[in-house]
Design an enzyme around this catalytic site. Structure first.
Site, PDB file in Angstrom:
ATOM      1  N   MET A  30       0.863  -1.134   0.047  1.00 28.70           N
ATOM      2  CA  MET A  30       0.167  -0.111  -0.095  1.00 28.70           C
ATOM      3  C   MET A  30       0.985   1.240   0.103  1.00 28.70           C
ATOM      4  SD  MET A  30      -3.504  -1.208   2.054  1.00 28.70           S
ATOM      5  CE  MET A  30      -2.997  -0.688   3.665  1.00 28.70           C
ATOM      6  N   GLY A  31       1.961   1.319  -0.302  1.00 25.86           N
ATOM      7  CA  GLY A  31       3.102   2.300  -0.631  1.00 25.86           C
ATOM      8  C   GLY A  31       3.722   2.512   0.909  1.00 25.86           C
ATOM      9  N   LEU A  33       6.691   3.005   1.466  1.00 22.64           N
ATOM     10  CA  LEU A  33       7.668   2.074   1.496  1.00 22.64           C
ATOM     11  C   LEU A  33       8.691   2.183   2.349  1.00 22.64           C
ATOM     12  CD1 LEU A  33       7.720   1.148  -2.302  1.00 22.64           C
ATOM     13  CD2 LEU A  33       6.166   0.127  -0.598  1.00 22.64           C
ATOM     14  N   HIS A  34       9.150   1.137   3.324  1.00 23.18           N
ATOM     15  CA  HIS A  34      10.181   1.279   4.215  1.00 23.18           C
ATOM     16  C   HIS A  34      11.310   0.033   4.028  1.00 23.18           C
ATOM     17  CE1 HIS A  34       8.206  -1.753   6.538  1.00 23.18           C
ATOM     18  NE2 HIS A  34       7.160  -1.009   6.474  1.00 23.18           N
ATOM     19  N   HIS A  37       9.615  -3.479   3.210  1.00 29.10           N
ATOM     20  CA  HIS A  37       8.885  -3.837   2.074  1.00 29.10           C
ATOM     21  C   HIS A  37      10.098  -4.064   1.021  1.00 29.10           C
ATOM     22  CE1 HIS A  37       5.761  -0.947   3.524  1.00 29.10           C
ATOM     23  NE2 HIS A  37       5.259  -1.844   3.038  1.00 29.10           N
ATOM     24  N   ASP A 151       3.029  -9.444   9.271  1.00 29.71           N
ATOM     25  CA  ASP A 151       1.542  -9.297   9.310  1.00 29.71           C
ATOM     26  C   ASP A 151       1.335 -10.958   9.191  1.00 29.71           C
ATOM     27  OD1 ASP A 151       0.789  -6.500   9.244  1.00 29.71           O
ATOM     28  OD2 ASP A 151       1.830  -6.606   7.384  1.00 29.71           O
ATOM     29  N   GLN A 154      -2.211 -12.199   8.389  1.00 28.68           N
ATOM     30  CA  GLN A 154      -2.448 -11.729   6.960  1.00 28.68           C
ATOM     31  C   GLN A 154      -1.896 -12.788   6.037  1.00 28.68           C
ATOM     32  OE1 GLN A 154      -2.469  -7.879   4.888  1.00 28.68           O
ATOM     33  NE2 GLN A 154      -0.357  -8.500   4.522  1.00 28.68           N
ATOM     34  N   ARG A 188       4.080   2.864  10.590  1.00 25.72           N
ATOM     35  CA  ARG A 188       3.393   3.493  11.617  1.00 25.72           C
ATOM     36  C   ARG A 188       4.413   3.791  12.579  1.00 25.72           C
ATOM     37  NH1 ARG A 188      -1.526  -0.666  13.178  1.00 25.72           N
ATOM     38  NH2 ARG A 188      -2.476  -0.710  11.212  1.00 25.72           N
TER      39      ARG A 188
HETATM   40  O1  PAF Z   1       0.099  -5.626   3.919  1.00 26.30           O
HETATM   41  C1  PAF Z   1      -0.398  -4.816   3.065  1.00 26.30           C
HETATM   42  O2  PAF Z   1       0.317  -3.727   2.861  1.00 26.30           O
HETATM   43  C2  PAF Z   1      -1.887  -5.000   2.553  1.00 26.30           C
HETATM   44  O3  PAF Z   1      -2.647  -5.487   3.444  1.00 26.30           O
HETATM   45  C3  PAF Z   1      -1.719  -5.602   1.035  1.00 26.30           C
HETATM   46  C4  PAF Z   1      -1.377  -7.011   1.430  1.00 26.30           C
HETATM   47  C5  PAF Z   1      -0.908  -4.843   0.169  1.00 26.30           C
HETATM   48  C6  PAF Z   1      -3.339  -5.648   0.654  1.00 26.30           C
HETATM   49  O4  PAF Z   1      -3.744  -4.354   0.713  1.00 26.30           O
END
Ligand code: PAF
Length: 282
Positions: A30-31, A33-34, A37, A151, A154, A188
């Protein structure tokens, strides 16, 4: 680096690459970036011929709409970082590309995986994550998908989706990147004040101590109690701390109950929810 905003342009480019036998790795983001990512992208670059990173702030995974509006969008900075690390393709769609009218989104029963931990605090969040990741996979059609261990819930839910839908994509779990003092990297973290930042480092200290203790303490209810006391002694506000089976995310009572065990927590510091986890057994 190529930048595509339209699905069709991206797909034309990727079809050509695939016809040349190239393996495609995909890192959805979701941008903002650090380094966390970037570590996903670096690993994807090592294991594929071509890496696609997407930046899309997915509205369907935000239960709090103010969060969505305030979500940072430093696109120029992100583009620079992606170029520096050698990412070949950035997919930067707007909502109409991801969710065109009449698109049928999946609504998968997540078998309770979405109800515990983060799911208990963020209504509908994982439903939105599953929808967008499924949709992005459909657009990009990668060979491998890279998701961060940070995450953990997730990651587990996406693994479940891939298994249930029998998708052929290979899912790769990339270890957590930490700051020098152990704090898990997150977009965050910049919202923390100076004192909060120091306090936040204690989260990983406690997790590492618990991992050490797990070598002797196999009663996981007692281990959980020890962790909670440590957070309390550090005057930290814990949303949850759970020791769970890494596949089912169900609470465990004893070390022998699962092959892979993870301790997951979310702690509030300066009003910022900080997620972290540690594999106790793998
Ligand atoms: O972890 C994230 O940044 C988001 O949940 C993802 C996997 C890009 C989905 O929008």
């Amino acid at each position: 680096m190529y930048l595509f905003k339209k699905n069709q342009d991206l797909q034309t480019y990727l079809n050509q690459a695939r016809n040349q036998g190239k393996q495609v790795g995909f890192v959805p983001t979701m941008g903002a970036l650090h380094k966390g990512h970037l570590s996903l992208i670096e690993q994807a670059l090592q294991e594929n011929d071509l890496v696609v990173c997407s930046i899309f702030v997915n509205p369907t995974q935000f239960d709090d709409k103010t969060d969505l509006v305030n979500y940072p969008k430093p696109v120029e900075k992100d583009i620079n970082l992606l170029q520096q690390v050698g990412c070949q393709v950035l997919y930067l769609p707007d909502a109409n590309e991801v969710y065109p009218e009449n698109i049928k989104l999946i609504d998968l029963d997540l078998n309770g995986l979405d109800k515990t931990m983060e799911g208990a605090h963020r209504d509908g969040h994982f439903r939105g994550v599953v929808q967008v990741v499924h949709r992005l996979l459909d657009i990009v059609q990668p060979n491998a998908l890279y998701m961060g261990q940070k995450d953990f819930q997730q990651y587990t839910i996406i693994k479940y989706m891939i298994q249930q839908l029998q998708l052929t994509v290979r899912l790769v779990r990339v270890p957590i990147m930490r700051e020098a003092d152990g704090l898990a990297m997150s977009s965050r973290n910049i919202r923390l004040g100076k004192q909060g930042r120091t306090k936040a480092a204690l989260i990983s200290t406690i997790l590492f101590e618990i991992k050490e203790r797990a070598k002797e303490q196999q009663d996981l209810l007692k281990l959980k109690q020890e962790a909670l006391l440590k957070f309390q002694a550090a005057d930290m506000s814990v949303d949850y701390f759970e020791i769970v089976d890494a596949n089912t995310l169900q609470d465990l009572k004893h070390w022998k109950e699962a092959e892979e065990i993870v301790a997951c927590t979310t702690v509030r510091v300066d009003g910022v929810r900080l997620l972290d986890n540690i594999l106790l057994k793998s």
